[in-house]
Write a protein that holds these residues in place. Structure first.
Motif, mmCIF file in Angstrom:
data_model
loop_
_atom_site.group_PDB
_atom_site.id
_atom_site.type_symbol
_atom_site.label_atom_id
_atom_site.label_comp_id
_atom_site.label_asym_id
_atom_site.label_seq_id
_atom_site.Cartn_x
_atom_site.Cartn_y
_atom_site.Cartn_z
ATOM 1 N N GLY A 26 0.402 -1.548 -0.269
ATOM 2 C CA GLY A 26 0.023 -0.185 -0.022
ATOM 3 C C GLY A 26 0.664 0.963 0.041
ATOM 4 N N LEU A 27 2.380 1.491 0.704
ATOM 5 C CA LEU A 27 2.664 1.914 0.991
ATOM 6 C C LEU A 27 3.962 2.655 -0.228
ATOM 7 N N ALA A 28 4.140 1.410 -0.968
ATOM 8 C CA ALA A 28 4.902 1.838 -2.150
ATOM 9 C C ALA A 28 3.580 2.170 -3.454
ATOM 10 N N LEU B 185 -5.843 0.924 3.679
ATOM 11 C CA LEU B 185 -5.833 2.181 4.913
ATOM 12 C C LEU B 185 -3.728 3.047 4.123
ATOM 13 N N ALA B 186 -3.071 2.448 4.020
ATOM 14 C CA ALA B 186 -1.560 2.769 3.751
ATOM 15 C C ALA B 186 -1.500 3.136 2.270
ATOM 16 N N VAL C 180 -10.058 7.735 2.462
ATOM 17 C CA VAL C 180 -9.895 6.798 2.309
ATOM 18 C C VAL C 180 -11.123 5.947 2.459
ATOM 19 N N ALA C 181 -12.267 6.157 2.704
ATOM 20 C CA ALA C 181 -12.774 4.598 3.209
ATOM 21 C C ALA C 181 -13.267 4.307 1.294
ATOM 22 N N PHE D 123 -11.831 0.418 -2.537
ATOM 23 C CA PHE D 123 -11.663 -0.124 -3.748
ATOM 24 C C PHE D 123 -10.736 -1.197 -3.615
ATOM 25 N N THR D 124 -9.353 -1.172 -2.615
ATOM 26 C CA THR D 124 -8.607 -2.412 -2.841
ATOM 27 C C THR D 124 -8.671 -3.702 -2.075
#
Length: 293
Positions: A23-25, A79-80, A120-121, A126-127
């Motif tokens: 997620g961070l990537a 979330l990330a 965010v939601a 989606f992910t």
């Protein structure tokens, strides 16, 4: 549920580390693909966010966590990844809301937290959906499952899913719409309306046919009499064609690389579904022995 406790427990869970890192990537890719500077005096609160990095992240995480909680992993990936979504919104808001307009500043301050929370939601949803799809697809791609299910007598063991009917409909309809849109090319009146409706219907039917093709290709088959159709050929080629057409359109600056990618996908998909119906769906239902995974 206590959100602070939820975050603390998730961050301390080593099994979620890969999902969070994926997620961070996505953040730098989301920023690069979403950044659109405001033109002129137009005021844009928020800005659009590219969903491609999050879609790919969800699919990857779903594949990695298919046997150990794809849904939970998708939530944490989202979330990330939502850090990128929030950053795009804040950056666009700060750069496009005129500081001398107090009512616009006040409106952005009031609505900002609501929009951020919604962003965010939506990112998490989606992910998570993408992760579930990725896990489901990866499970169906397992060669042992396709053969083992057939040997154990599970439903659909002969590879005769009903989804092939959607594939057949697309094989018939797609060339008619493509010829009308690309060669007839009406520019006004009823013809133009029919062209727009036809393109929309073609895209929808292409998505349905692609899903149907994937399900039918990966359906369990009897290894004693049937071969496993090549997923790389029938499913991979349309995806590759879409990526290639998009890249060519972007490099040539055609102004609509997404449209180029869509046409590349629907044309390649028609070729693949036609080949599938001819070579893998012969009358009598028996495919020559062999193996092509």
């Amino acid at each position: 549920m206590d959100p602070v406790r939820f975050l603390r427990e998730g961050l301390a869970d080593d099994s979620l580390r890969t999902a969070i890192l994926v997620g961070l990537a996505t953040i730098p890719f989301t920023l690069v693909l979403s950044w659109e500077p405001a033109a002129g005096d137009t005021v844009v609160v928020g800005g659009s966010v590219s969903g491609t990095p999050m879609l790919l992240a969800g699919l990857v995480v779903g594949s990695l966590y298919r046997n150990r909680g794809a849904r939970r992993a998708g939530i944490w990936t989202g979330l990330a990844a939502s850090i990128g979504t929030v950053t795009v919104f804040v950056a666009n808001t700060v750069t496009t809301v005129p500081p001398d307009s107090l009512w616009m500043v006040a409106l952005a301050a009031v609505l900002g937290p609501v929009v951020v929370g919604l962003g965010v939601a939506l990112t998490v949803a989606f992910t998570t959906v993408a992760a579930l799809v990725g896990g489901w697809a990866t499970t169906r791609l397992q060669r042992d499952r396709r053969n083992r299910a057939a040997r154990s007598g599970e439903t659909g063991a002969t590879g005769r899913s009903r989804w092939w009917l959607a594939v057949l409909v697309y094989a018939v309809v797609a060339p008619i719409v493509l010829v009308y849109v690309l060669w007839v090319r009406p520019e006004s009146g009823v013809g133009l309306v029919l062209s727009i409706v036809g393109v929309f219907g073609l895209v929808v039917s292409a998505v349905v046919a692609f899903v149907g093709l994937f399900i039918d290709v990966t359906a369990p088959r009897d290894p004693a009499t049937d071969r496993l159709p090549s997923v790389r050929l029938y499913v991979g080629v349309p995806i590759g064609a879409a990526v290639l057409a998009y890249a060519i359109g972007a490099l040539r600056a055609t102004g609509n690389p997404a449209g180029d990618g869509t046409y590349g996908f629907v044309i390649a998909l028609w070729v693949c579904v036609t080949a599938y119906l001819v070579f893998e769906r012969r009358p009598g239902g028996t495919v020559p022995s062999g193996s092509n995974a």
